[in-house]
Design an enzyme around this catalytic site. Structure first.
Site, PDB file in Angstrom:
ATOM      1  N   GLY A   1       0.809  -1.221   0.000  1.00  0.00           N
ATOM      2  CA  GLY A   1       0.000   0.000   0.000  1.00  0.00           C
ATOM      3  C   GLY A   1       0.842   1.270   0.000  1.00  0.00           C
TER       4      GLY A   1
ATOM      5  N   LEU B   1      -3.752  -7.406  -1.487  1.00  0.00           N
ATOM      6  CA  LEU B   1      -3.944  -6.563  -2.673  1.00  0.00           C
ATOM      7  C   LEU B   1      -5.372  -6.031  -2.775  1.00  0.00           C
ATOM      8  N   SER B   2      -6.085  -5.929  -1.639  1.00  0.00           N
ATOM      9  CA  SER B   2      -7.447  -5.389  -1.688  1.00  0.00           C
ATOM     10  C   SER B   2      -7.429  -3.898  -1.996  1.00  0.00           C
ATOM     11  N   ASN B   3      -6.316  -3.232  -1.694  1.00  0.00           N
ATOM     12  CA  ASN B   3      -6.223  -1.803  -2.007  1.00  0.00           C
ATOM     13  C   ASN B   3      -4.814  -1.455  -2.478  1.00  0.00           C
TER      14      ASN B   3
ATOM     15  N   LYS C   1      -9.115   1.434   5.525  1.00  0.00           N
ATOM     16  CA  LYS C   1      -8.863   2.747   6.126  1.00  0.00           C
ATOM     17  C   LYS C   1      -9.839   3.858   5.755  1.00  0.00           C
TER      18      LYS C   1
ATOM     19  N   SER D   1      -3.554   5.804  14.286  1.00  0.00           N
ATOM     20  CA  SER D   1      -3.979   7.035  13.614  1.00  0.00           C
ATOM     21  C   SER D   1      -4.344   8.107  14.631  1.00  0.00           C
ATOM     22  N   ALA D   2      -4.163   9.350  14.238  1.00  0.00           N
ATOM     23  CA  ALA D   2      -4.580  10.476  15.077  1.00  0.00           C
ATOM     24  C   ALA D   2      -6.087  10.455  15.306  1.00  0.00           C
TER      25      ALA D   2
ATOM     26  N   TYR E   1     -13.840   2.746  11.908  1.00  0.00           N
ATOM     27  CA  TYR E   1     -12.418   2.669  11.539  1.00  0.00           C
ATOM     28  C   TYR E   1     -11.548   3.079  12.725  1.00  0.00           C
TER      29      TYR E   1
ATOM     30  N   LYS F   1      -8.650   0.964  15.343  1.00  0.00           N
ATOM     31  CA  LYS F   1      -7.293   1.374  15.735  1.00  0.00           C
ATOM     32  C   LYS F   1      -7.190   1.401  17.252  1.00  0.00           C
TER      33      LYS F   1
ATOM     34  N   PHE G   1      -0.475  11.384  11.574  1.00  0.00           N
ATOM     35  CA  PHE G   1      -1.379  12.502  11.300  1.00  0.00           C
ATOM     36  C   PHE G   1      -1.786  12.419   9.824  1.00  0.00           C
TER      37      PHE G   1
ATOM     38  N   GLY H   1     -18.784  15.166  10.607  1.00  0.00           N
ATOM     39  CA  GLY H   1     -17.758  14.430  11.352  1.00  0.00           C
ATOM     40  C   GLY H   1     -16.403  15.122  11.384  1.00  0.00           C
TER      41      GLY H   1
HETATM   42  P1  NAD Z   1      -3.317   1.402   2.003  1.00  0.00           P
HETATM   43  O1  NAD Z   1      -4.722   0.989   1.810  1.00  0.00           O
HETATM   44  O2  NAD Z   1      -2.594   1.974   0.846  1.00  0.00           O
HETATM   45  O3  NAD Z   1      -2.456   0.183   2.595  1.00  0.00           O
HETATM   46  C1  NAD Z   1      -3.027  -0.834   3.380  1.00  0.00           C
HETATM   47  C2  NAD Z   1      -2.655  -2.150   2.732  1.00  0.00           C
HETATM   48  O4  NAD Z   1      -3.191  -3.228   3.481  1.00  0.00           O
HETATM   49  C3  NAD Z   1      -3.207  -2.291   1.303  1.00  0.00           C
HETATM   50  O5  NAD Z   1      -2.137  -2.621   0.456  1.00  0.00           O
HETATM   51  C4  NAD Z   1      -4.234  -3.431   1.391  1.00  0.00           C
HETATM   52  O6  NAD Z   1      -4.285  -4.182   0.206  1.00  0.00           O
HETATM   53  C5  NAD Z   1      -3.699  -4.204   2.571  1.00  0.00           C
HETATM   54  N1  NAD Z   1      -4.684  -4.969   3.359  1.00  0.00           N
HETATM   55  C6  NAD Z   1      -5.855  -4.547   3.882  1.00  0.00           C
HETATM   56  N2  NAD Z   1      -6.433  -5.522   4.606  1.00  0.00           N
HETATM   57  C7  NAD Z   1      -5.585  -6.600   4.540  1.00  0.00           C
HETATM   58  C8  NAD Z   1      -5.615  -7.911   5.083  1.00  0.00           C
HETATM   59  N3  NAD Z   1      -6.632  -8.323   5.835  1.00  0.00           N
HETATM   60  N4  NAD Z   1      -4.586  -8.744   4.799  1.00  0.00           N
HETATM   61  C9  NAD Z   1      -3.547  -8.341   4.027  1.00  0.00           C
HETATM   62  N5  NAD Z   1      -3.472  -7.106   3.491  1.00  0.00           N
HETATM   63  C10 NAD Z   1      -4.476  -6.242   3.751  1.00  0.00           C
HETATM   64  O7  NAD Z   1      -3.286   2.414   3.230  1.00  0.00           O
HETATM   65  P2  NAD Z   1      -2.083   3.284   3.798  1.00  0.00           P
HETATM   66  O8  NAD Z   1      -2.474   4.707   3.635  1.00  0.00           O
HETATM   67  O9  NAD Z   1      -0.799   2.801   3.271  1.00  0.00           O
HETATM   68  O10 NAD Z   1      -2.243   2.934   5.335  1.00  0.00           O
HETATM   69  C11 NAD Z   1      -1.452   1.951   5.976  1.00  0.00           C
HETATM   70  C12 NAD Z   1      -1.916   1.811   7.408  1.00  0.00           C
HETATM   71  O11 NAD Z   1      -1.815   3.072   8.056  1.00  0.00           O
HETATM   72  C13 NAD Z   1      -3.387   1.389   7.539  1.00  0.00           C
HETATM   73  O12 NAD Z   1      -3.500   0.515   8.643  1.00  0.00           O
HETATM   74  C14 NAD Z   1      -4.103   2.698   7.811  1.00  0.00           C
HETATM   75  O13 NAD Z   1      -5.271   2.506   8.548  1.00  0.00           O
HETATM   76  C15 NAD Z   1      -3.051   3.446   8.623  1.00  0.00           C
HETATM   77  N6  NAD Z   1      -3.216   4.908   8.554  1.00  0.00           N
HETATM   78  C16 NAD Z   1      -3.239   5.529   7.347  1.00  0.00           C
HETATM   79  C17 NAD Z   1      -3.412   6.901   7.278  1.00  0.00           C
HETATM   80  C18 NAD Z   1      -3.474   7.609   5.949  1.00  0.00           C
HETATM   81  O14 NAD Z   1      -3.935   8.731   5.920  1.00  0.00           O
HETATM   82  N7  NAD Z   1      -3.041   7.035   4.849  1.00  0.00           N
HETATM   83  C19 NAD Z   1      -3.532   7.645   8.450  1.00  0.00           C
HETATM   84  C20 NAD Z   1      -3.485   6.993   9.677  1.00  0.00           C
HETATM   85  C21 NAD Z   1      -3.304   5.608   9.706  1.00  0.00           C
HETATM   86  C1  UD1 Z   2      -9.112  11.764   7.329  1.00  0.00           C
HETATM   87  C2  UD1 Z   2      -9.753  10.702   8.190  1.00  0.00           C
HETATM   88  C3  UD1 Z   2      -8.781  10.224   9.241  1.00  0.00           C
HETATM   89  C4  UD1 Z   2      -7.454   9.820   8.624  1.00  0.00           C
HETATM   90  C5  UD1 Z   2      -6.928  11.018   7.831  1.00  0.00           C
HETATM   91  C6  UD1 Z   2      -5.612  10.782   7.179  1.00  0.00           C
HETATM   92  C7  UD1 Z   2     -12.106  11.410   8.166  1.00  0.00           C
HETATM   93  C8  UD1 Z   2     -13.247  11.926   8.977  1.00  0.00           C
HETATM   94  N1  UD1 Z   2     -10.937  11.245   8.804  1.00  0.00           N
HETATM   95  O1  UD1 Z   2      -8.851  12.846   8.134  1.00  0.00           O
HETATM   96  O2  UD1 Z   2      -9.306   9.147   9.954  1.00  0.00           O
HETATM   97  O3  UD1 Z   2      -6.546   9.433   9.631  1.00  0.00           O
HETATM   98  O4  UD1 Z   2      -7.890  11.325   6.814  1.00  0.00           O
HETATM   99  O5  UD1 Z   2      -5.761  10.038   6.020  1.00  0.00           O
HETATM  100  O6  UD1 Z   2     -12.240  11.103   7.002  1.00  0.00           O
HETATM  101  N2  UD1 Z   2     -11.191  18.566   2.693  1.00  0.00           N
HETATM  102  C9  UD1 Z   2     -11.834  19.394   1.798  1.00  0.00           C
HETATM  103  N3  UD1 Z   2     -12.219  18.879   0.581  1.00  0.00           N
HETATM  104  C10 UD1 Z   2     -11.963  17.576   0.225  1.00  0.00           C
HETATM  105  C11 UD1 Z   2     -11.305  16.743   1.155  1.00  0.00           C
HETATM  106  C12 UD1 Z   2     -10.940  17.260   2.388  1.00  0.00           C
HETATM  107  O7  UD1 Z   2     -12.066  20.559   2.082  1.00  0.00           O
HETATM  108  O8  UD1 Z   2     -12.350  17.173  -0.872  1.00  0.00           O
HETATM  109  C13 UD1 Z   2     -10.750  19.115   3.981  1.00  0.00           C
HETATM  110  C14 UD1 Z   2     -11.330  18.431   5.208  1.00  0.00           C
HETATM  111  O9  UD1 Z   2     -12.523  19.040   5.601  1.00  0.00           O
HETATM  112  C15 UD1 Z   2     -10.195  18.619   6.226  1.00  0.00           C
HETATM  113  C16 UD1 Z   2      -8.927  18.611   5.363  1.00  0.00           C
HETATM  114  O10 UD1 Z   2      -9.357  18.931   4.039  1.00  0.00           O
HETATM  115  O11 UD1 Z   2     -10.283  19.876   6.842  1.00  0.00           O
HETATM  116  C17 UD1 Z   2      -8.205  17.275   5.342  1.00  0.00           C
HETATM  117  O12 UD1 Z   2      -9.138  16.251   4.996  1.00  0.00           O
HETATM  118  P1  UD1 Z   2      -8.694  14.740   4.735  1.00  0.00           P
HETATM  119  O13 UD1 Z   2      -7.523  14.715   3.826  1.00  0.00           O
HETATM  120  O14 UD1 Z   2      -9.901  13.970   4.368  1.00  0.00           O
HETATM  121  O15 UD1 Z   2      -8.132  14.267   6.165  1.00  0.00           O
HETATM  122  P2  UD1 Z   2      -8.854  14.316   7.618  1.00  0.00           P
HETATM  123  O16 UD1 Z   2     -10.246  14.757   7.519  1.00  0.00           O
HETATM  124  O17 UD1 Z   2      -7.936  15.016   8.533  1.00  0.00           O
END
Ligand code: NAD
Ligand code: UD1
Length: 339
Positions: free
Chosen positions: A10, A33-35, A84, A124-125, A148, A152, A177, A293
Site C-alpha cells: 500500500g 492486494l485489496s487496495n 482505512k 492514527s490520530a 475505523y 485502531k 497525522f 464528522g
Molecule cells: P493502504 O490501503 O494503501 O495500505 C493498506 C494495505 O493493506 C493495502 O495494500 C491493502 O491491500 C492491505 N490490506 C488490507 N487488509 C488486509 C488484510 N486483511 N490482509 C492483508 N493485506 C491487507 O493504506 P495506507 O495509507 O498505506 O495505510 C497503511 C496503514 O496506516 C493502515 O493501517 C491505515 O489505517 C493506517 N493509517 C493511514 C493513514 C493515511 O492517511 N493514509 C492515516 C493513519 C493511519
Molecule cells: C481523514 C480521516 C482520518 C485519517 C486522515 C488521514 C475522516 C473523517 N478522517 O482525516 O481518519 O486518519 O484522513 O488520512 O475522514 N477537505 C476538503 N475537501 C476535500 C477533502 C478534504 O475541504 O475534498 C478538507 C477536510 O474538511 C479537512 C482537510 O481537508 O479539513 C483534510 O481532509 P482529509 O484529507 O480527508 O483528512 P482528515 O479529515 O484530517
C-alpha cells in the site's frame, strides 16, 4: 533476518519498504492486494536494486502468515494491513471490525508461535476523537467517532494487553497525522481507488483534469481563514519514522506510543495556495458545507518522537505539494497503466 510488512504494497508500506531497503535491511511483504497493486513493489525493487518478496494473502489467514515465517527469518514486523476509509467503515462496520481486528489478532498469534516479538503498528490520530486542545499529546484521553477509528483504538488495546502479559513483546504504536506526497522519484505514490476522500489526492486529480473542482468543506471553522487545519506530513518523513520505530523496538520491551506529525497545522486554503505556487498550476475550488464528522483543527505534539525515537519530520509543505504533483503528473492513472 528480514522485516515483515503486512499491507506493505500500500501507500505508506511501499514508501517504508524503500526506506528499510535503503538502510540495508531486507523486507518481505504480505498483502491481500485489496487496495494495492504489485506494481508498487516492482518499482520499489527497481528504485533500490533489491528484491521485495511479495506473498499475496490475507493477514487473518494463519496458514498464509505461517508460510511467510517458515520461509523467511523474520525478526521484526510492521503491521500496516487494514482497511482505512472512514465513511466506508460507518456503512460497513462489521467488515471493518472483522478485517482490521482479525488481522491484528492473527498476526500476534503467529508472531508468538514463531518467537518474533518486535511489532510496529499503524495507528492514527483519529483515536483522539474530537479533543479540542492542541497540540495533541500521547497522554490525552482517547475516543473515536467511527468504526475505523475504533479498530485502531481496539488494536492498540490488544497490543498493550499482549505486551503486558508476555514481556517478550516489544510494541511501538505510531499515530500518524495526515500523510501526503510521494517519493521524490515520482515512481511510487498514493493511488486511491475511486473518488479520493482525502484532500491532497483530490487536489491532484482536479489539477490533472480528472475532476472538475475541489469542494472546500466549510469556511466557517474557528481557524485563521475559516477552513479546516491539519498536520500534513510527507510520506517519506513518515517512512523514516518507521525506521526509527524499528530501532526503538529492538531495545525496548512493553508498549510505547508516538505521534508522527510535524507539529504544524495548515488550513485547506493554505495547502491549495502552496500547491498552486510550488507547481505553477491553478486549483479550481468552491466552498461547500462542512463534511459531517470533520473537526476544525488537528495537529500533533511530536516532542515524544523527537526525544525518544530521535526522529523528526524534515520536509516542508512545498516538498509535499511538489512530490504529490510529480507523482500524479507522471502517473495520471496511478499504477493502472504501468509499464
Ligand atoms: P493502504 O490501503 O494503501 O495500505 C493498506 C494495505 O493493506 C493495502 O495494500 C491493502 O491491500 C492491505 N490490506 C488490507 N487488509 C488486509 C488484510 N486483511 N490482509 C492483508 N493485506 C491487507 O493504506 P495506507 O495509507 O498505506 O495505510 C497503511 C496503514 O496506516 C493502515 O493501517 C491505515 O489505517 C493506517 N493509517 C493511514 C493513514 C493515511 O492517511 N493514509 C492515516 C493513519 C493511519
Ligand atoms: C481523514 C480521516 C482520518 C485519517 C486522515 C488521514 C475522516 C473523517 N478522517 O482525516 O481518519 O486518519 O484522513 O488520512 O475522514 N477537505 C476538503 N475537501 C476535500 C477533502 C478534504 O475541504 O475534498 C478538507 C477536510 O474538511 C479537512 C482537510 O481537508 O479539513 C483534510 O481532509 P482529509 O484529507 O480527508 O483528512 P482528515 O479529515 O484530517
Amino acid at each position: 533476518m528480514a522485516v515483515l510488512l503486512t499491507g506493505g504494497a500500500g501507500y505508506i508500506g511501499s514508501h517504508t519498504a524503500l526506506c528499510i531497503l535503503n538502510a540495508g535491511q531486507d523486507v518481505v511483504v504480505l498483502d491481500n492486494l485489496s487496495n494495492a497493486s504489485p506494481e508498487a513493489l516492482r518499482r520499489v525493487s527497481e528504485l533500490t536494486g533489491k528484491d521485495v518478496p511479495l506473498f499475496v494473502g490475507d493477514c487473518a489467514d494463519k496458514d498464509a502468515l505461517n508460510r511467510v515465517f517458515d520461509q523467511y527469518k523474520i525478526d521484526q514486523v510492521i503491521h500496516f494491513a487494514g482497511l482505512k476509509a472512514v465513511g466506508e467503515s460507518v456503512a460497513q462496520p462489521l467488515r471493518y471490525y472483522r478485517n482490521n481486528l482479525d488481522a491484528t489478532l492473527t498476526l500476534c498469534e503467529v508472531m508468538q508461535a514463531h518467537q518474533c516479538f518486535d511489532l510496529v503498528f499503524s495507528s492514527s490520530a483519529t483515536v483522539y476523537g474530537t479533543i479540542q486542545e492542541m497540540p495533541l499529546r500521547e497522554t490525552f484521553p482517547l475516543g473515536c467517532t467511527n468504526p475505523y477509528g475504533w479498530t485502531k483504538f481496539m488494536s492498540e488495546q490488544i497490543l498493550r494487553d499482549l505486551s503486558h502479559a508476555d514481556e517478550r513483546f516489544h510494541v511501538v504504536l505510531l499515530r500518524y497525522f495526515n500523510p501526503v506526497g510521494a517519493h521524490e522519484s515520482g515512481r511510487i505514490g498514493e493511488d486511491p481507488s475511486g473518488i479520493p476522500n482525502n484532500l491532497m489526492p483530490f487536489i491532484c486529480q482536479v489539477v490533472s483534469g480528472r475532476r472538475k473542482e475541489l469542494s472546500v468543506f466549510g469556511n466557517d471553522y474557528p481557524t485563521r481563514d475559516g477552513t479546516g487545519v491539519r498536520d500534513y506530513i510527507h510520506v517519506m518523513d513518515l517512512a523514516e519514522g518507521h525506521l526509527a520505530a524499528l530501532a526503538y523496538a529492538r531495545e525496548h520491551a512493553g508498549t510505547e506510543v508516538f505521534n508522527l506529525g510535524t507539529g504544524v497545522g495548515y488550513s485547506v486554503l493554505e495547502l491549495v495556495h502552496a500547491f498552486e505556487e510550488v507547481n505553477g498550476v491553478r486549483v479550481p475550488y468552491r466552498v461547500t458545507p462542512r463534511r459531517p464528522g470533520d473537526i476544525a483543527t488537528c495537529y500533533a505534539d511530536p516532542a515524544k518522537a523527537t526525544n525518544l525515537l530521535h526522529w523528526e519530520a524534515k520536509r516542508s509543505l512545498a516538498d509535499m505539494c511538489r512530490d504529490a504533483w510529480n507523482w500524479q503528473k507522471n502517473n495520471p492513472n496511478g499504477y493502472h497503466e504501468a509499464q
